[in-house]
Design an enzyme around this catalytic site. Sequence first.
Site, PDB file in Angstrom:
ATOM      1  N   TYR A   1     -42.788   8.074   0.635  1.00  0.00           N
ATOM      2  CA  TYR A   1     -44.171   8.023   0.179  1.00  0.00           C
ATOM      3  C   TYR A   1     -44.295   7.494  -1.246  1.00  0.00           C
ATOM      4  O   TYR A   1     -45.294   6.879  -1.596  1.00  0.00           O
ATOM      5  CB  TYR A   1     -44.806   9.410   0.278  1.00  0.00           C
ATOM      6  CG  TYR A   1     -45.213   9.794   1.685  1.00  0.00           C
ATOM      7  CD1 TYR A   1     -46.073   8.986   2.420  1.00  0.00           C
ATOM      8  CD2 TYR A   1     -44.754  10.963   2.276  1.00  0.00           C
ATOM      9  CE1 TYR A   1     -46.460   9.335   3.701  1.00  0.00           C
ATOM     10  CE2 TYR A   1     -45.132  11.323   3.565  1.00  0.00           C
ATOM     11  CZ  TYR A   1     -45.996  10.504   4.275  1.00  0.00           C
ATOM     12  OH  TYR A   1     -46.377  10.847   5.552  1.00  0.00           O
TER      13      TYR A   1
ATOM     14  N   ALA B   1     -35.473  12.707 -13.757  1.00  0.00           N
ATOM     15  CA  ALA B   1     -36.875  12.885 -14.121  1.00  0.00           C
ATOM     16  C   ALA B   1     -37.181  14.295 -14.600  1.00  0.00           C
ATOM     17  O   ALA B   1     -38.227  14.525 -15.208  1.00  0.00           O
ATOM     18  CB  ALA B   1     -37.777  12.535 -12.936  1.00  0.00           C
TER      19      ALA B   1
ATOM     20  N   TYR C   1     -46.456  18.670   2.258  1.00  0.00           N
ATOM     21  CA  TYR C   1     -46.582  18.759   3.705  1.00  0.00           C
ATOM     22  C   TYR C   1     -46.901  20.204   4.071  1.00  0.00           C
ATOM     23  O   TYR C   1     -46.301  21.134   3.528  1.00  0.00           O
ATOM     24  CB  TYR C   1     -45.275  18.310   4.389  1.00  0.00           C
ATOM     25  CG  TYR C   1     -45.334  18.415   5.894  1.00  0.00           C
ATOM     26  CD1 TYR C   1     -46.164  17.575   6.629  1.00  0.00           C
ATOM     27  CD2 TYR C   1     -44.574  19.356   6.586  1.00  0.00           C
ATOM     28  CE1 TYR C   1     -46.238  17.669   8.013  1.00  0.00           C
ATOM     29  CE2 TYR C   1     -44.630  19.453   7.971  1.00  0.00           C
ATOM     30  CZ  TYR C   1     -45.468  18.612   8.677  1.00  0.00           C
ATOM     31  OH  TYR C   1     -45.545  18.695  10.046  1.00  0.00           O
TER      32      TYR C   1
ATOM     33  N   TYR D   1     -41.335  26.870   7.423  1.00  0.00           N
ATOM     34  CA  TYR D   1     -41.893  25.996   6.406  1.00  0.00           C
ATOM     35  C   TYR D   1     -42.993  26.711   5.621  1.00  0.00           C
ATOM     36  O   TYR D   1     -42.726  27.301   4.569  1.00  0.00           O
ATOM     37  CB  TYR D   1     -42.419  24.698   7.045  1.00  0.00           C
ATOM     38  CG  TYR D   1     -42.505  23.554   6.065  1.00  0.00           C
ATOM     39  CD1 TYR D   1     -41.492  22.618   5.973  1.00  0.00           C
ATOM     40  CD2 TYR D   1     -43.595  23.417   5.209  1.00  0.00           C
ATOM     41  CE1 TYR D   1     -41.546  21.573   5.058  1.00  0.00           C
ATOM     42  CE2 TYR D   1     -43.664  22.396   4.299  1.00  0.00           C
ATOM     43  CZ  TYR D   1     -42.644  21.474   4.225  1.00  0.00           C
ATOM     44  OH  TYR D   1     -42.714  20.455   3.319  1.00  0.00           O
TER      45      TYR D   1
ATOM     46  N   VAL E   1     -40.134  10.711   8.968  1.00  0.00           N
ATOM     47  CA  VAL E   1     -38.685  10.876   8.860  1.00  0.00           C
ATOM     48  C   VAL E   1     -38.254  10.584   7.432  1.00  0.00           C
ATOM     49  O   VAL E   1     -38.474   9.483   6.914  1.00  0.00           O
ATOM     50  CB  VAL E   1     -37.948   9.930   9.822  1.00  0.00           C
ATOM     51  CG1 VAL E   1     -36.442  10.130   9.699  1.00  0.00           C
ATOM     52  CG2 VAL E   1     -38.397  10.180  11.254  1.00  0.00           C
TER      53      VAL E   1
END
Length: 390
Positions: free
Chosen positions: A53, A112, A225, A235, A272
């Site tokens: 993404y 980062a 997500y 999750y 994926v």
Amino acid sequence: MIIEPRVRGFICTTAHPVGCAANVREQIAYVLRQGPIPECPKRVAVLGCSTGYGLASRIVATFAGGAETIGVSLEREPSATKSGSAGWYNNRAFELEAKKIGRSPLTLEGDAFSNDLKKTFIDRVREKFGQLDLLVYSMAAPVRTDPDTGQTYRSAIKPLGVPVDIKTLNTESGEVFETTIAPASEDEAAATVAVMGGEDWKRWIDRLADAGVLAPGFRTLNYTYIGSELTWPIYWKGTLGRAKVDLDRKAADIRSRLGADSARVVALKAVVTQASSAIPVVPLYGTVLFKVMKQLGLHEGCIEQIDRLFRTRLGPGAEVDEAQRIRLDDRELSPEVQAEVLRRWPLLSTETLGELADLPEYRSQFLRLFGFGIAGVDYARDVDPRVVTD
């Protein structure tokens, strides 16, 4: 050398420079077919810019929005006898294509999470942009070292409270089986929040704001997500869910400082990625979901999702949910998709997987992440792993 995929479990240790470049060009071609986005922010930063993404965000901003971009990612350099990371090749392929249309992208490769990289980033933003209009945070690291305390945290993808019995998939063998996941300790849960929550995102924004490099009307997005009830036990209702709640909390903190529309968590659909492949149940859910969404004409990959985000959800007054998130998982979670996935779920077994799900597509998309299986690429040809060409 001839570079072939070397896959162990959910890890591919090789990447193909020509294939990665072809994959980047395919995504650019998709965006160009959709036409320009005149209202796109023009000075854009992407943290986690090299794959998935994050890469899609940089491509859409540049090739549809006409933006100049600065990206940050942590990569593995190639040698004469060893391939680099897919992101190393993707970054260079993106830069080659962006320069062809007159853009001058800047990429910083390093940690980062560190204070040093944040300082270098601020210096380069001042030199190149003056200020930023948009920052996309798309980091998916399993480990984070706090730069102030030196403490290293490792995420643990586990349920909370009690063990969970769950159906999952071995993507190499195609075996569907039941497994039990032990619950996380409180230390593991806290470490997962430290890695995957919003602390580093907020730290980035606070540093940039203090340095005066955020333009009036600046916005920041953080990708997440949420998933369906099939993935929730491991999750949303597990350690990852606790991290996502922290993400929402930090978004609210940023909005309290910078304005009501300045920070949004964006919920995206299942795709994926190397990170998602490591989460029990998610690969099996993905193989069913992809087949159902394709059959209904609703399937999207990273580039389609992010293109739709930039075109339809970034304007003034864009719709948000009760938690102030932007939702791009609407098609995945639509009643028709979820009803069919739920119907198929109890019927799934090793024997029925081919009928009810699409494991070949899942495997294909996984290999594409590393530049393999791309049409038109001659994988039998010798290549120099240190070179990305146009």
